[in-house]
Every structure is written in C-alpha cells, then in structure tokens.
Scaffold this motif. Structure first.
Motif, PDB file in Angstrom:
ATOM      1  N   GLY A  23       1.380   5.970  -0.990  1.00  0.00           N
ATOM      2  CA  GLY A  23       0.269   6.235  -1.854  1.00  0.00           C
ATOM      3  C   GLY A  23       0.396   6.818  -2.595  1.00  0.00           C
ATOM      4  O   GLY A  23       1.768   8.005  -3.062  1.00  0.00           O
ATOM      5  N   GLN A  53      -0.793  -3.004  -5.563  1.00  0.00           N
ATOM      6  CA  GLN A  53      -1.448  -2.478  -5.070  1.00  0.00           C
ATOM      7  C   GLN A  53      -2.331  -3.143  -3.623  1.00  0.00           C
ATOM      8  O   GLN A  53      -2.428  -4.048  -3.386  1.00  0.00           O
ATOM      9  CB  GLN A  53      -2.761  -1.301  -5.596  1.00  0.00           C
ATOM     10  CG  GLN A  53      -3.747  -1.139  -5.145  1.00  0.00           C
ATOM     11  CD  GLN A  53      -5.392  -0.429  -5.670  1.00  0.00           C
ATOM     12  OE1 GLN A  53      -4.689  -0.786  -6.834  1.00  0.00           O
ATOM     13  NE2 GLN A  53      -5.495   1.452  -5.673  1.00  0.00           N
ATOM     14  N   GLU A  54      -2.105  -2.435  -2.358  1.00  0.00           N
ATOM     15  CA  GLU A  54      -2.502  -2.819  -1.276  1.00  0.00           C
ATOM     16  C   GLU A  54      -4.139  -1.965  -1.328  1.00  0.00           C
ATOM     17  O   GLU A  54      -4.478  -1.031  -0.475  1.00  0.00           O
ATOM     18  CB  GLU A  54      -1.544  -2.909  -0.027  1.00  0.00           C
ATOM     19  CG  GLU A  54      -0.558  -3.069   0.363  1.00  0.00           C
ATOM     20  CD  GLU A  54       0.204  -2.777   1.100  1.00  0.00           C
ATOM     21  OE1 GLU A  54       0.108  -1.536   1.810  1.00  0.00           O
ATOM     22  OE2 GLU A  54       1.226  -3.183   1.821  1.00  0.00           O
ATOM     23  N   GLY A  55      -5.418  -3.702  -1.317  1.00  0.00           N
ATOM     24  CA  GLY A  55      -6.551  -2.891  -1.193  1.00  0.00           C
ATOM     25  C   GLY A  55      -6.416  -1.799  -2.262  1.00  0.00           C
ATOM     26  O   GLY A  55      -6.032  -1.470  -3.206  1.00  0.00           O
ATOM     27  N   ARG A  57      -8.131   0.543  -3.283  1.00  0.00           N
ATOM     28  CA  ARG A  57      -7.725   1.989  -3.084  1.00  0.00           C
ATOM     29  C   ARG A  57      -6.838   2.679  -2.075  1.00  0.00           C
ATOM     30  O   ARG A  57      -6.770   3.655  -1.893  1.00  0.00           O
ATOM     31  CB  ARG A  57      -9.219   2.964  -2.859  1.00  0.00           C
ATOM     32  CG  ARG A  57      -9.926   2.858  -3.447  1.00  0.00           C
ATOM     33  CD  ARG A  57     -11.012   4.239  -3.424  1.00  0.00           C
ATOM     34  NE  ARG A  57     -11.068   5.470  -3.968  1.00  0.00           N
ATOM     35  CZ  ARG A  57     -10.841   6.152  -5.208  1.00  0.00           C
ATOM     36  NH1 ARG A  57     -11.521   5.137  -5.689  1.00  0.00           N
ATOM     37  NH2 ARG A  57     -10.823   6.964  -5.210  1.00  0.00           N
ATOM     38  N   GLY A  58      -6.394   1.211  -2.063  1.00  0.00           N
ATOM     39  CA  GLY A  58      -5.034   1.646  -0.812  1.00  0.00           C
ATOM     40  C   GLY A  58      -3.465   2.281  -1.618  1.00  0.00           C
ATOM     41  O   GLY A  58      -3.816   2.863  -2.506  1.00  0.00           O
ATOM     42  N   SER A  59      -2.416   1.622  -0.695  1.00  0.00           N
ATOM     43  CA  SER A  59      -0.991   2.396  -1.083  1.00  0.00           C
ATOM     44  C   SER A  59      -0.497   1.482  -2.248  1.00  0.00           C
ATOM     45  O   SER A  59      -1.418   0.381  -2.406  1.00  0.00           O
ATOM     46  CB  SER A  59      -0.356   2.660  -0.061  1.00  0.00           C
ATOM     47  OG  SER A  59      -0.768   2.968   0.995  1.00  0.00           O
TER      48      SER A  59
END
Length: 253
Positions: A23, A53-55, A57-59
């Motif tokens: 993150g 990016q994973e999602g 607002r993810g990591s």
C-alpha cells in the motif's frame, strides 16, 4: 540528477523486490517520502505499465513489464550461450550448483545457473544479487576489473556477513591479488557460513573478464571433494567457455 526519476526508480526497485503487493503508506514509510509524492509516482508507473493496482484504491505491485525488459537484456548477453556447454560439463564433473555471474557495481548478479542434483545444495536464483567481495564469482570479477586491486588499499570496514568475511578493503585487496595469481577465487563461507564456492573468469579475446563461472555447495561437501581438485575443474570450464566465446565471434561487453 533528476530527483523525480531517482525516486521513481527506487520505488520500482522496492516493488520488484517484494513478494506481494504494498500500500501507499507502507511504500512511503520505506522510502521516507510523503504519501502524496508516492501516489503521484505510482500513478505514473501504472500509466507506463510498470506497476499494476489491485482494486480501485488497493495495493500496488510490479508488473511483468520489468521481467520483459530484463529478458531482453539477457538475450543480448551472448556469452550465456557460449558458456552453456561448459556449465553443463562443470555440473556433470562437480555435481554442485553452477553459476554464471556479472558485476553490477559492488554486487554480482546471477544471470544463469544449473542446480546441483544433490538433495542439499546452495540456494540462488537467476537475477539474484550478492555482495561481490563475499562470493567467489564476485571476487573473480573484482580481481580482473579495470580498476587495480591496489585502489582498494584504503582501510575501511566491510560489512561482516559471517565471521569469515574480509574485515576491510586492505585484506580484500590482498585476496584479490592472490586470485589474479592463481586464476580462481574461493569463498570459504564469507556470504553464507555454510556455503563455499569456487570461480574463475570468462574472458573476452582482449583478456577482459566479462563474466565469472563458478560452483557453490555445502561447505562440508566442498572440503571433502577437495578445493584444489574442484578449482581445476572450474578453471578448465571457464577456459572452455572463453574459447567457445572466441569462436562465436567474441561479442565484448
């Protein structure tokens, strides 16, 4: 030097070294940068395809684009192909893990390897790094680099990874002079206490050491087989790889 470029590359290196995603807060703390600064850098890297990016607002994690760049660079190292027969011969003769390494600053990078068939063997990965002054392939490349060993004579401490690590650059310089005289280097547990290694240079037609070929294995097994006997095998294999490179046109890197 462009500060933004440096920070972006440091961020990319940090992500590449991680096994999983990270993150923004974690990355900002590791790099000692502001969260907004890290966020801007990440967005630029995402747009360029180097980070995913994973999602919403993810990591974040490094993408395969980095691997693609590395694979292209490796394909340009023609001496990997020239060294392949010698590496196979050395594996068959020694039964220990065989490495082909190049120098990158004060570290070596393993650009090719063949694993020992033994159940207990030295662990390494292609693309992995190690301090050059602690491993046999690194000492070989330091010994034959363009800067002479005497340039290391200013005494300064070296990080001691094990009790066997060279204590300072003066001791290292003497070791490198011995390596040049005998034509091979020995690592007696200087990087990992339980692992020994032996290496010799792969030379271009003009005599420059462009890579190092070596073996590594458990210290007890290397001692039992005999360092001198194994060193002869390593030197012969490196000479074979150098001769093969010369026949292939000797691309000097």
């Amino acid at each position: 030097m462009n500060n933004t470029l440096v920070k972006g590359l440091q961020l990319l290196e940090l992500l590449s070294a991680r096994d999983g995603a990270a993150g923004i807060s974690e990355l900002a703390d590791a790099l000692q940068l502001g969260r907004s600064n890290v966020h801007r850098l990440l967005q630029a890297l995402v747009e360029l395809g180097y980070v995913t990016q994973e999602g919403e607002r993810g990591s974040y994690r490094a993408s395969l684009k980095i691997w693609e760049l590395g694979a292209r660079a490796l394909r340009r190292l023609d001496f990997r192909e020239a060294a392949a027969p010698a590496m196979r011969q050395l594996l068959a003769q020694s039964n220990e893990t065989v490495h082909l390494s190049v120098l990158s600053g004060d570290e070596v990078i393993y650009i090719d390897k063949l694993d020992s068939p033994e159940p207990v063997r030295a662990y390494s990965v292609i693309g992995g790094r190690a301090p050059a002054y602690c491993v046999a392939t690194g000492k070989v490349l330091l010994a034959w680099r363009e800067a002479p060993a005497s340039s290391l004579l200013a005494v300064r401490p070296l990080h001691a990874h094990t009790p066997s690590t060279a204590p300072d650059t003066a001791a290292l310089a003497l070791e490198l002079e011995r390596v040049r005289r005998q034509g091979f280097a020995i690592n007696r547990g200087e990087w990992r206490a339980s692992v020994w290694g032996i290496a010799s240079p792969l030379r271009s037609a003009n005599g420059r050491a462009i890579a190092a070929l070596g073996i590594s294995g458990p210290a007890e097994r290397i001692r039992k087989k005999g360092v001198r006997q194994l060193a002869r095998l390593v030197v012969d294999a490196a000479a074979l790889a150098s001769a093969t490179l010369a026949r292939h046109g000797d691309v000097d890197h």
